[in-house]
Design a protein around this motif. Structure first.
Motif, PDB file in Angstrom:
ATOM      1  N   ASP A  29       0.821  -1.213   0.000  1.00  0.00           N
ATOM      2  CA  ASP A  29       0.000   0.000   0.000  1.00  0.00           C
ATOM      3  C   ASP A  29       0.853   1.260   0.000  1.00  0.00           C
ATOM      4  O   ASP A  29       0.408   2.309  -0.450  1.00  0.00           O
ATOM      5  N   SER A  30       2.073   1.181   0.512  1.00  0.00           N
ATOM      6  CA  SER A  30       2.919   2.366   0.576  1.00  0.00           C
ATOM      7  C   SER A  30       3.652   2.633  -0.736  1.00  0.00           C
ATOM      8  O   SER A  30       4.277   3.671  -0.895  1.00  0.00           O
ATOM      9  N   LEU A  31       3.587   1.706  -1.709  1.00  0.00           N
ATOM     10  CA  LEU A  31       4.236   1.909  -2.995  1.00  0.00           C
ATOM     11  C   LEU A  31       3.468   2.939  -3.817  1.00  0.00           C
ATOM     12  O   LEU A  31       2.256   3.043  -3.739  1.00  0.00           O
ATOM     13  N   VAL A  32       4.206   3.698  -4.623  1.00  0.00           N
ATOM     14  CA  VAL A  32       3.617   4.756  -5.446  1.00  0.00           C
ATOM     15  C   VAL A  32       3.526   4.251  -6.883  1.00  0.00           C
ATOM     16  O   VAL A  32       4.496   3.736  -7.436  1.00  0.00           O
ATOM     17  N   MET A  33       2.354   4.386  -7.482  1.00  0.00           N
ATOM     18  CA  MET A  33       2.150   3.964  -8.864  1.00  0.00           C
ATOM     19  C   MET A  33       2.815   4.965  -9.815  1.00  0.00           C
ATOM     20  O   MET A  33       2.834   6.159  -9.554  1.00  0.00           O
ATOM     21  N   GLN A  34       3.334   4.453 -10.929  1.00  0.00           N
ATOM     22  CA  GLN A  34       3.993   5.307 -11.907  1.00  0.00           C
ATOM     23  C   GLN A  34       2.956   6.174 -12.625  1.00  0.00           C
ATOM     24  O   GLN A  34       1.938   5.674 -13.098  1.00  0.00           O
ATOM     25  N   PRO A  35       3.221   7.483 -12.705  1.00  0.00           N
ATOM     26  CA  PRO A  35       2.269   8.370 -13.384  1.00  0.00           C
ATOM     27  C   PRO A  35       2.198   8.069 -14.886  1.00  0.00           C
ATOM     28  O   PRO A  35       3.199   7.736 -15.505  1.00  0.00           O
ATOM     29  N   GLU A  36       1.016   8.187 -15.436  1.00  0.00           N
ATOM     30  CA  GLU A  36       0.805   8.016 -16.877  1.00  0.00           C
ATOM     31  C   GLU A  36       1.040   9.362 -17.559  1.00  0.00           C
ATOM     32  O   GLU A  36       0.500  10.384 -17.138  1.00  0.00           O
ATOM     33  N   LEU A  37       1.829   9.356 -18.628  1.00  0.00           N
ATOM     34  CA  LEU A  37       2.120  10.581 -19.369  1.00  0.00           C
ATOM     35  C   LEU A  37       1.493  10.505 -20.754  1.00  0.00           C
ATOM     36  O   LEU A  37       1.514   9.454 -21.394  1.00  0.00           O
ATOM     37  N   ASP A  38       0.966  11.648 -21.214  1.00  0.00           N
ATOM     38  CA  ASP A  38       0.429  11.673 -22.572  1.00  0.00           C
ATOM     39  C   ASP A  38       1.523  12.125 -23.545  1.00  0.00           C
ATOM     40  O   ASP A  38       2.642  12.437 -23.147  1.00  0.00           O
ATOM     41  N   GLU A  39       1.200  12.161 -24.817  1.00  0.00           N
ATOM     42  CA  GLU A  39       2.185  12.483 -25.850  1.00  0.00           C
ATOM     43  C   GLU A  39       2.760  13.890 -25.686  1.00  0.00           C
ATOM     44  O   GLU A  39       3.945  14.104 -25.903  1.00  0.00           O
ATOM     45  N   ALA A  40       1.927  14.840 -25.314  1.00  0.00           N
ATOM     46  CA  ALA A  40       2.393  16.222 -25.154  1.00  0.00           C
ATOM     47  C   ALA A  40       3.409  16.328 -24.014  1.00  0.00           C
ATOM     48  O   ALA A  40       4.422  17.029 -24.129  1.00  0.00           O
TER      49      ALA A  40
END
Length: 106
Positions: A29-40
């Protein structure tokens, strides 16, 4: 007055395997999910990395790791496109897919 021991009374009934699983679950639960980036956003990161490298100017990188998001500031010494990493002057290697923001320090 009721002198209840709360959780203490239940821990004696838990098996060690259950305690271990609960601790592992809490760590997940303490792990941080990787943010999703768009093309821009990816394009802007690319532009800022190229500019910082060509001008040898300081850059602030926001880097994702499983334990959190960190900010690293430095000057880009090398860009390796084949192995997909950026090397800063302090010999830190940062993988492209871990960078989620690049800000030029001007």
């Amino acid at each position: 007055m009721n002198k209840d021991r709360g959780v203490i009374k239940w821990t004696a009934m838990m098996l060690p395997e259950h305690v271990k699983l609960l601790r592992e679950w809490q760590e997940e639960d303490s792990l941080v999910m990787q943010p999703e980036l768009d093309e821009a956003q990816l394009e802007q990161i690319n532009i800022n990395l190229q500019r910082a490298y060509s001008e040898a100017s300081p850059i602030q990188l926001k880097v994702w790791e499983q334990t959190g998001i960190y900010t690293i500031t430095g000057i880009i010494q090398k860009v390796n496109v084949h192995e997909q990493y950026v090397k800063l002057t302090d010999n830190q290697k940062i993988l492209f897919h871990n960078i989620y923001e690049a800000i030029l320090d001007e």
